[in-house]
Design an enzyme around this catalytic site. Structure first.
Site, PDB file in Angstrom:
ATOM      1  N   HIS A 188      40.957  48.361  41.564  1.00 28.79           N
ATOM      2  CA  HIS A 188      41.833  47.270  41.132  1.00 28.79           C
ATOM      3  C   HIS A 188      42.857  46.935  42.217  1.00 28.79           C
ATOM      4  O   HIS A 188      43.982  47.450  42.207  1.00 28.79           O
ATOM      5  CB  HIS A 188      42.554  47.659  39.839  1.00 28.79           C
ATOM      6  CG  HIS A 188      41.682  47.613  38.626  1.00 28.79           C
ATOM      7  ND1 HIS A 188      41.527  46.473  37.867  1.00 28.79           N
ATOM      8  CD2 HIS A 188      40.896  48.559  38.064  1.00 28.79           C
ATOM      9  CE1 HIS A 188      40.696  46.716  36.868  1.00 28.79           C
ATOM     10  NE2 HIS A 188      40.298  47.981  36.960  1.00 28.79           N
ATOM     11  N   CYS A 242      36.388  45.556  39.513  1.00 27.50           N
ATOM     12  CA  CYS A 242      35.972  46.574  38.556  1.00 27.50           C
ATOM     13  C   CYS A 242      34.754  46.094  37.764  1.00 27.50           C
ATOM     14  O   CYS A 242      33.681  45.938  38.329  1.00 27.50           O
ATOM     15  CB  CYS A 242      37.144  46.980  37.654  1.00 27.50           C
ATOM     16  SG  CYS A 242      36.871  48.550  36.784  1.00 27.50           S
ATOM     17  N   GLU A 284      44.716  44.498  42.524  1.00 28.31           N
ATOM     18  CA  GLU A 284      45.927  43.836  42.029  1.00 28.31           C
ATOM     19  C   GLU A 284      47.075  44.826  41.826  1.00 28.31           C
ATOM     20  O   GLU A 284      48.242  44.423  41.744  1.00 28.31           O
ATOM     21  CB  GLU A 284      45.633  43.073  40.729  1.00 28.31           C
ATOM     22  CG  GLU A 284      45.416  43.912  39.495  1.00 28.31           C
ATOM     23  CD  GLU A 284      44.000  44.429  39.329  1.00 28.31           C
ATOM     24  OE1 GLU A 284      43.659  44.925  38.239  1.00 28.31           O
ATOM     25  OE2 GLU A 284      43.208  44.355  40.312  1.00 28.31           O
TER      26      GLU A 284
END
Length: 238
Positions: A216, A113, A218
């Protein structure tokens, strides 16, 4: 003997209030858990530009995280500053210092990001300061639905390192940004693009692993998100 590559994660910084009456660092737990799941040993990096080289010596790979702030436009040659721009100079100074040092040392770097945008600046690229004002008919890149769900699709650029990692089909990703990469910088290439033309990823083939994505991974919204983190951790292994 260490069996997992050590991955340094940059922290966010907050002013006094909320958690503490003094300035404090923060980072979502899923950054750390996703790196661990991908095979890395995550550690946190405080903002100390003068010790960037010492921190770099301790880690095998660098993950530059996102956050609700922007890179100073002056750092990529833009004399103007959009009214929506919010700065964290101390964080940016450290992140640029350790990212440039990591690239020079040819250590694996992943930008997520805002970290992808900072990586573009480290490559000598530029940013769009506010997507709604710069991109006609832009998608809602600050998606209204939860970050645990996809906001839009991205097309993966064939022949790139990212395509070799995730394949050339589209990915469905979350989206939480009002800025984006305008130019990736000398030698860097775009590896992912949103349907409205906004750049969603970049990489530099001149380095061992220097790759950024605007979403993102994650959160593991797309089935290939963890694959990106695993490829990064494996590159950090050397």
């Amino acid at each position: 003997m260490r069996t997992r590559p050590v991955i340094g994660l940059t922290l966010d910084a907050e002013e006094p209030g909320g958690y503490s009456k003094l300035p404090w660092y923060a980072l979502r737990q899923n950054y750390f858990s996703a790196v661990a799941e991908a095979g890395g040993l995550p550690i946190a990096l405080p903002h100390d530009p003068e010790r960037a080289a010492e921190y770099l010596h301790l880690i095998d790979g660098l993950l530059v995280t996102g956050g609700a702030f922007d890179v100073d436009p002056a750092l990529y040659g833009d004399a103007s500053q959009h009214e929506t721009v919010s700065l964290k100079p101390g964080r940016t100074e450290f992140e640029l210092a350790i990212t440039r040092a990591a690239l020079k040392a040819d250590k694996a770097v992943l930008g997520i990001c805002g970290g992808e945008q900072l990586l573009a600046v480290a490559f000598g690229g530029t940013l769009i300061q506010h997507i709604p004002d710069a991109v006609p008919n832009a998608l809602p890149h600050e998606q209204p639905n939860p970050r645990t769900e996809p906001g839009h699709a991205v097309a993966i650029t064939p022949g790139t390192r990212l395509a070799a990692i995730v394949g050339e089909g589209p990915m469905h990703v979350n989206s939480a940004h009002h800025q984006a990469v305008a130019t990736p910088g000398p030698g860097a290439v775009v590896n992912a693009v949103a349907p409205d033309g906004v750049i969603e990823g970049l990489e530099h083939p001149g380095h061992r692993f220097a790759l950024g994505v605007q979403w993102h991974p994650e959160y593991k919204v797309d089935r290939q998100d963890l694959t990106i983190l695993r490829a990064f951790v494996e590159a950090a292994r050397g």
